[in-house]
Design an enzyme around this catalytic site. Structure first.
Site, mmCIF file in Angstrom:
data_model
loop_
_atom_site.group_PDB
_atom_site.id
_atom_site.type_symbol
_atom_site.label_atom_id
_atom_site.label_comp_id
_atom_site.label_asym_id
_atom_site.label_seq_id
_atom_site.Cartn_x
_atom_site.Cartn_y
_atom_site.Cartn_z
ATOM 1 C CD GLU A 1 -1.656 -16.505 4.702
ATOM 2 O OE1 GLU A 1 -2.114 -17.256 3.837
ATOM 3 O OE2 GLU A 1 -0.467 -16.114 4.696
ATOM 4 C CB SER B 1 5.207 -13.842 2.588
ATOM 5 O OG SER B 1 6.436 -13.699 1.941
HETATM 6 N N1 CAA Z 1 -2.322 4.146 5.147
HETATM 7 C C1 CAA Z 1 -3.382 4.949 4.986
HETATM 8 N N2 CAA Z 1 -3.906 5.228 3.789
HETATM 9 C C2 CAA Z 1 -3.323 4.654 2.710
HETATM 10 C C3 CAA Z 1 -2.225 3.780 2.819
HETATM 11 C C4 CAA Z 1 -1.712 3.547 4.100
HETATM 12 N N3 CAA Z 1 -0.662 2.778 4.299
HETATM 13 N N4 CAA Z 1 -1.869 3.377 1.581
HETATM 14 C C5 CAA Z 1 -2.714 3.960 0.727
HETATM 15 N N5 CAA Z 1 -3.585 4.730 1.401
HETATM 16 C C6 CAA Z 1 -4.614 5.582 0.859
HETATM 17 C C7 CAA Z 1 -4.329 6.042 -0.550
HETATM 18 O O1 CAA Z 1 -3.462 7.171 -0.550
HETATM 19 C C8 CAA Z 1 -5.699 6.388 -1.042
HETATM 20 O O2 CAA Z 1 -6.022 7.686 -0.600
HETATM 21 P P1 CAA Z 1 -6.570 8.810 -1.658
HETATM 22 O O3 CAA Z 1 -7.933 8.320 -2.036
HETATM 23 O O4 CAA Z 1 -6.623 10.069 -0.858
HETATM 24 O O5 CAA Z 1 -5.607 8.845 -2.775
HETATM 25 C C9 CAA Z 1 -6.533 5.361 -0.279
HETATM 26 O O6 CAA Z 1 -5.803 4.840 0.780
HETATM 27 C C10 CAA Z 1 -6.831 4.169 -1.142
HETATM 28 O O7 CAA Z 1 -7.928 4.487 -1.636
HETATM 29 P P2 CAA Z 1 -8.534 3.661 -2.798
HETATM 30 O O8 CAA Z 1 -9.964 3.996 -2.810
HETATM 31 O O9 CAA Z 1 -7.733 3.801 -4.049
HETATM 32 O O10 CAA Z 1 -8.340 2.221 -2.201
HETATM 33 P P3 CAA Z 1 -8.794 0.920 -2.767
HETATM 34 O O11 CAA Z 1 -10.196 0.717 -2.376
HETATM 35 O O12 CAA Z 1 -8.413 0.758 -4.189
HETATM 36 O O13 CAA Z 1 -7.894 -0.047 -1.912
HETATM 37 C C11 CAA Z 1 -5.999 -1.352 -1.679
HETATM 38 C C12 CAA Z 1 -6.519 0.043 -1.965
HETATM 39 C C13 CAA Z 1 -6.482 -1.786 -0.278
HETATM 40 C C14 CAA Z 1 -4.486 -1.328 -1.701
HETATM 41 C C15 CAA Z 1 -6.622 -2.304 -2.746
HETATM 42 O O14 CAA Z 1 -6.263 -1.853 -4.025
HETATM 43 C C16 CAA Z 1 -6.174 -3.713 -2.571
HETATM 44 O O15 CAA Z 1 -6.675 -4.452 -1.764
HETATM 45 N N6 CAA Z 1 -5.175 -4.143 -3.371
HETATM 46 C C17 CAA Z 1 -4.598 -5.464 -3.247
HETATM 47 C C18 CAA Z 1 -3.494 -5.434 -2.223
HETATM 48 C C19 CAA Z 1 -2.987 -6.817 -1.916
HETATM 49 O O16 CAA Z 1 -3.477 -7.835 -2.354
HETATM 50 N N7 CAA Z 1 -1.900 -6.850 -1.127
HETATM 51 C C20 CAA Z 1 -1.243 -8.069 -0.798
HETATM 52 C C21 CAA Z 1 0.003 -8.142 -1.583
HETATM 53 S S1 CAA Z 1 0.961 -9.596 -1.260
HETATM 54 C C22 CAA Z 1 1.822 -9.223 0.162
HETATM 55 O O17 CAA Z 1 1.461 -8.441 0.939
HETATM 56 C C23 CAA Z 1 3.120 -9.828 0.459
HETATM 57 C C24 CAA Z 1 3.208 -11.266 0.284
HETATM 58 O O18 CAA Z 1 2.797 -12.026 1.094
HETATM 59 C C25 CAA Z 1 3.928 -11.748 -0.913
#
Ligand code: CAA
Length: 282
Positions: free
Chosen positions: A154, A121
């Site tokens: 990316e 990252s």
């Molecule tokens: N596979 C399948 N399903 C998954 C899952 C996975 N790996 N992880 C979670 N889910 C499921 C959850 O269990 C949930 O199911 P339930 O509804 O049955 O509980 C569902 O997916 C998520 O549903 P939500 O409606 O709550 O989802 P959401 O619309 O809130 O989206 C999210 C979830 C995509 C994580 C969203 O909150 C999001 O985009 N968050 C920001 C994440 C982000 O920015 N990540 C980057 C971090 S930085 C990084 O990665 C590292 C770096 O470079 C430093």
């Protein structure tokens, strides 16, 4: 141009198992390699959980689950992992020495045509590539957590990455039904973390010095700026350990890239990493 049929993923953690899963979902044959079979078993459990969730939500048919799983194999042997691999994606810990050593060994084992990618990252792609004799076939492909749900990826060419390798990486990302963005310069934090990591520090400064409450800042991010999570919620989700190490790496590359807030180092040194330890900023 190489046609990707088999993908090998090094590292079976949060990122590695997710990258392996979405690759198998796109029809690729995938091998996941880690140093301990127990890690691989845990990764396969997570993949099964994730696929079941997708079946439950109607994103994939239950009949697809078995064929997706049948395309994934696991191994603890680096030598076995490279067999027939067209693309090898590394998702091991963020340590330059470890990455260089791993790629240097891979370079000796893998077919000369195999493309190498790092999911780092923040570490410089150009520098990791120097551990190999194939800097033209070396590229950054950076997924976000959780790879199964995040649309953006990316793609970061290093100084010597060839145009063919860039095209192959972009096509591979599109074939996963993800949206690639090309990072034209191999800079600290690439495109996303160049913004995200400084934002976490600014939010921490806002809380520490300007006396804004954590709740107010998270509400501003979520309900005004349109983030899917509040910035502190996202920091806890990403991991304060990841954010602290990324900050240090970015500052080492460019001292002006962010204004480090001591709160982040404080939380890191106390082991408050966020969701993974049960306590973070929140
Ligand atoms: N596979 C399948 N399903 C998954 C899952 C996975 N790996 N992880 C979670 N889910 C499921 C959850 O269990 C949930 O199911 P339930 O509804 O049955 O509980 C569902 O997916 C998520 O549903 P939500 O409606 O709550 O989802 P959401 O619309 O809130 O989206 C999210 C979830 C995509 C994580 C969203 O909150 C999001 O985009 N968050 C920001 C994440 C982000 O920015 N990540 C980057 C971090 S930085 C990084 O990665 C590292 C770096 O470079 C430093």
């Amino acid at each position: 141009m190489v046609r990707i049929k088999k993908v090998s993923v090094l590292g079976s953690g949060v990122m590695g198992h997710g990258i392996a899963q979405i690759s198998a979902m796109a029809g690729y044959h995938v091998t996941i390699r880690d140093i301990d079979q127990a890690f691989l078993d845990k990764a396969m459990d997570k993949i099964k959980w994730s696929l079941s969730k997708m079946v439950e939500k109607g994103k994939i048919a239950s009949s697809d689950m078995q064929s997706i799983l049948s395309r994934i194999t696991t191994t603890v042997s680096l030598k076995d992992a490279v067999v027939d691999a067209d693309l090898i994606i590394e998702a091991i810990p963020e340590d330059m020495r470890l990455k260089k050593d791993t790629f240097s060994e891979l370079d000796r084992l893998a077919d000369p045509r195999t493309i190498f990618a790092s999911n780092t990252s923040t570490l410089p792609i150009t520098e990791i590539a120097t551990a190999t004799s194939r800097e033209d076939r070396f590229i950054g492909i950076h997924f976000f957590n959780p790879p199964q749900l995040m649309q953006l990826v990316e793609v970061i060419p290093g100084a010597k990455t060839s145009k063919d390798t860039v095209s192959i990486a972009l096509e591979y990302v599109k074939s996963l039904s993800k949206e690639p963005i090309l990072c034209r310069k191999d800079v600290a934090g690439f495109i996303v973390n160049r913004i995200f990591i400084p934002l976490v520090h600014e939010a921490a400064w806002e809380m520490l010095e300007d006396k804004a409450s954590m709740r107010a800042i998270d509400a501003a991010f979520k309900f005004k700026l349109g983030f899917p999570m509040g910035i502190f919620e996202l920091a806890d989700y990403t991991g304060l350990d990841v954010i602290y190490k990324a900050s240090k790496e970015m500052l080492a590359r460019d001292s002006k890239v962010l204004n480090p807030c001591p709160l982040i180092e404080d939380l890191y040194s106390k082991g408050f990493y966020g969701q993974k330890t049960g306590k973070g900023v929140l």
